[in-house]
Design a protein around this motif. Structure first.
Motif, mmCIF file in Angstrom:
data_model
loop_
_atom_site.group_PDB
_atom_site.id
_atom_site.type_symbol
_atom_site.label_atom_id
_atom_site.label_comp_id
_atom_site.label_asym_id
_atom_site.label_seq_id
_atom_site.Cartn_x
_atom_site.Cartn_y
_atom_site.Cartn_z
ATOM 1 N N THR A 175 1.005 -1.290 -0.296
ATOM 2 C CA THR A 175 0.164 -0.237 -0.105
ATOM 3 C C THR A 175 0.818 1.269 0.204
ATOM 4 O O THR A 175 0.453 2.230 -0.667
ATOM 5 N N ARG A 177 3.490 1.806 -1.297
ATOM 6 C CA ARG A 177 4.653 1.799 -2.292
ATOM 7 C C ARG A 177 3.649 2.189 -3.249
ATOM 8 O O ARG A 177 3.547 2.971 -4.406
ATOM 9 N N THR A 178 2.605 2.318 -3.602
ATOM 10 C CA THR A 178 1.327 2.315 -4.718
ATOM 11 C C THR A 178 0.997 3.356 -4.415
ATOM 12 O O THR A 178 1.033 4.805 -4.871
ATOM 13 N N LYS A 179 0.628 4.396 -3.025
ATOM 14 C CA LYS A 179 0.552 5.279 -2.098
ATOM 15 C C LYS A 179 1.698 6.790 -2.769
ATOM 16 O O LYS A 179 1.456 7.495 -3.229
ATOM 17 N N TRP A 181 3.954 5.996 -5.117
ATOM 18 C CA TRP A 181 3.663 6.339 -6.363
ATOM 19 C C TRP A 181 1.886 7.223 -7.504
ATOM 20 O O TRP A 181 2.797 8.371 -7.694
ATOM 21 N N TYR A 182 0.933 7.593 -6.461
ATOM 22 C CA TYR A 182 0.385 8.004 -6.537
ATOM 23 C C TYR A 182 0.347 9.595 -6.802
ATOM 24 O O TYR A 182 0.368 10.277 -7.156
ATOM 25 N N GLY A 184 3.198 10.514 -6.032
ATOM 26 C CA GLY A 184 4.485 10.997 -6.088
ATOM 27 C C GLY A 184 4.905 12.380 -7.903
ATOM 28 O O GLY A 184 4.120 12.478 -8.601
ATOM 29 N N ASN A 185 5.855 12.374 -7.909
ATOM 30 C CA ASN A 185 6.467 12.938 -8.914
ATOM 31 C C ASN A 185 5.642 13.946 -10.093
ATOM 32 O O ASN A 185 5.715 13.300 -11.321
ATOM 33 N N ASN A 186 4.845 14.944 -9.261
ATOM 34 C CA ASN A 186 3.777 15.731 -10.234
ATOM 35 C C ASN A 186 4.075 15.789 -11.345
ATOM 36 O O ASN A 186 3.682 16.198 -13.089
ATOM 37 N N PRO B 13 4.933 -0.222 -8.481
ATOM 38 C CA PRO B 13 4.090 0.415 -9.661
ATOM 39 C C PRO B 13 5.021 1.471 -10.497
ATOM 40 O O PRO B 13 4.082 1.361 -12.105
ATOM 41 N N LEU B 14 5.780 1.486 -10.348
ATOM 42 C CA LEU B 14 6.839 2.470 -12.013
ATOM 43 C C LEU B 14 6.960 1.227 -13.154
ATOM 44 O O LEU B 14 6.999 2.033 -14.207
ATOM 45 N N GLU B 17 3.802 1.107 -14.621
ATOM 46 C CA GLU B 17 3.778 2.236 -15.303
ATOM 47 C C GLU B 17 4.196 2.216 -16.940
ATOM 48 O O GLU B 17 3.944 2.760 -17.782
ATOM 49 N N LYS B 106 -2.588 9.081 -14.720
ATOM 50 C CA LYS B 106 -1.590 9.545 -14.337
ATOM 51 C C LYS B 106 -0.480 10.322 -15.001
ATOM 52 O O LYS B 106 0.166 11.363 -14.340
ATOM 53 N N ASP B 110 0.214 14.277 -15.882
ATOM 54 C CA ASP B 110 1.554 14.806 -14.669
ATOM 55 C C ASP B 110 2.022 15.247 -16.057
ATOM 56 O O ASP B 110 2.115 16.957 -15.723
ATOM 57 N N ARG B 123 -9.056 14.525 -11.892
ATOM 58 C CA ARG B 123 -7.772 14.083 -11.048
ATOM 59 C C ARG B 123 -8.933 14.034 -9.547
ATOM 60 O O ARG B 123 -8.936 12.517 -8.907
ATOM 61 N N ARG B 130 -10.423 5.549 -7.424
ATOM 62 C CA ARG B 130 -10.203 4.065 -6.415
ATOM 63 C C ARG B 130 -10.359 4.348 -5.550
ATOM 64 O O ARG B 130 -10.519 2.971 -5.029
ATOM 65 N N MET B 157 -3.159 -1.763 -11.632
ATOM 66 C CA MET B 157 -2.608 -0.630 -10.200
ATOM 67 C C MET B 157 -3.407 -1.277 -8.882
ATOM 68 O O MET B 157 -2.272 -1.901 -8.169
ATOM 69 N N GLU B 161 -1.272 -4.269 -6.293
ATOM 70 C CA GLU B 161 -1.463 -3.634 -4.383
ATOM 71 C C GLU B 161 -1.660 -4.936 -3.773
ATOM 72 O O GLU B 161 -1.533 -4.875 -2.275
#
Lengths: 190, 184
Positions: A175, A177-179, A181-182, A184-186, B13-14, B17, B106, B110, B123, B130, B157, B161
């Protein structure tokens, strides 16, 4: 908690003691009972670990009774509210209540084993949702959280047995990790 | 294994992606480019202002260099997502969403939020979706069995999880339940 010889979970689970009533005399083995006697007399009650008890029971040198962590009292408490029983209190910290139960199940006869299997599965299922909830709650708070959760959730977490702790860690890690990612890095990509 | 325990049973997750970035999207290029060969195929030529279809990774790249505008896919708009959200909250089953909608959404939010009509609303709709689906997967947990568990329409995704947790829980259940046929 397989019957795998090398499985560490199985080894730890087998470390629990059960009460056995010996049917024959066994000379020179009195130290197993922890007392100061030299021999084990027949009809003596001696607590021995399961990995030892297995052979002793198969060779029919002793009988045994269902140990306390699975006794009637615990079973009733679990039937009432499986999430409020502290499983780690029953088998010691880092203990494996489910693993222990499985070992017992293997030794017992069919109907009793089915009963124990019922108890184990119902308890597991009942506590599973709570484990997931708490794991997700803690994944969200990150390193700073934790102090504000209520007393019941804290005591639930202390009462988790090792199997449940592993599940908790897995759920929390995924959880988190997924959070991350969601959120992050906008804008800062590549 | 040299991998840390937490990623042994799942994908990061990366990585998801990255896989999702192979999807083709429409763009309006701002520069010209000849037909170029890439590992996954040949794309182009790009002739502004004609739209063309290229993979998302290439579109993101061009967008960051301000060389194109990304056209959002059919499902990435307010009406569609709102409709799915109402469906999600009114029925117990999961609603039908493109398999990799979370990752694609996402990435586009972004880099190309200026190409979307109302990025903040989108968003928040995605976030609500979700959460609604997460609540449903928690209920699905109650039905967890040692032999099978079917949760149709779950997206990549979300699967990622819950995967490590679910398979560990199911294997524990398998060990606990196996009594009825076996016996000493």
């Amino acid at each position: 908690m397989d019957n795998d010889y090398f499985s560490i979970d199985a080894i730890l689970a087998e470390n629990q003691k059960i009460q056995c009533t010996f049917k024959v005399d066994i000379p020179d083995m009195g130290h197993l009972g922890g007392g100061s006697e030299r021999d084990i007399k027949s009809l003596a009650k001696v607590p021995i670990p399961i990995w030892l008890a297995y052979i002793v029971l198969y060779s029919d040198w002793a009988d045994f009774s269902i140990p306390t962590p699975f006794g009637a009292r615990v079973r009733n408490a679990l039937k009432a509210e499986s999430r409020s029983v502290k499983l780690s209190g029953l088998v010691g910290a880092g203990g494996l209540w489910y693993g222990f139960g499985k070992m017992i199940m293997d030794i017992l006869s069919d109907e009793q084993a089915n009963e124990i299997s019922e108890v184990l599965t119902k308890t597991f299922r009942g506590r599973l949702t709570e484990v997931v909830d708490q794991a997700q709650h803690f994944a969200a708070l990150g390193p700073s959280g934790g102090g504000s959760s209520g007393d019941t959730s804290l005591s639930f977490r202390e009462g988790l047995d090792s199997t449940e702790r592993e599940l908790f860690a897995l759920a929390q890690a995924s959880t988190k990790r997924t959070k991350r990612w969601y959120e992050g890095n906008n804008r800062t990509r590549r | 294994m040299a991998l840390p325990v937490s990623i042994r049973a799942s994908v990061t997750p990366l990585e998801l992606e990255l896989i999702a970035s192979e999807t083709l999207v429409d763009i309006v290029p701002l520069i010209s480019m000849e037909k170029t060969a890439f590992i996954s195929g040949a794309y182009g030529p790009l002739r502004p202002p004609v739209k063309s279809r290229i993979p998302l990774w290439m579109a993101t790249n061009l967008k960051l260099k301000k060389k194109c505008h990304i056209v959002p896919p059919d499902w990435l708009n307010i009406e569609f997502l709102q409709e799915r959200l109402t469906h999600e909250t009114s029925y117990p089953a999961f609603s039908d969403l493109p398999f990799r909608f979370a990752e694609i959404a996402k990435v586009i939010l972004d880099v190309a939020s200026d190409d979307l009509q109302n990025p903040d609303k989108i968003r928040s709709l995605l976030k609500d979706l979700r959460e609604a689906r997460q609540a449903k997967s928690r209920e699905g947990l109650q039905k967890l069995d040692h032999s099978e568990l079917s949760l149709p329409n779950l997206c990549s995704m979300e699967i990622n999880e819950i995967r490590p947790f679910f398979i560990q829980a199911m294997s524990v259940l398998t060990k606990l339940v196996r009594e009825p046929t076996a016996g000493p």
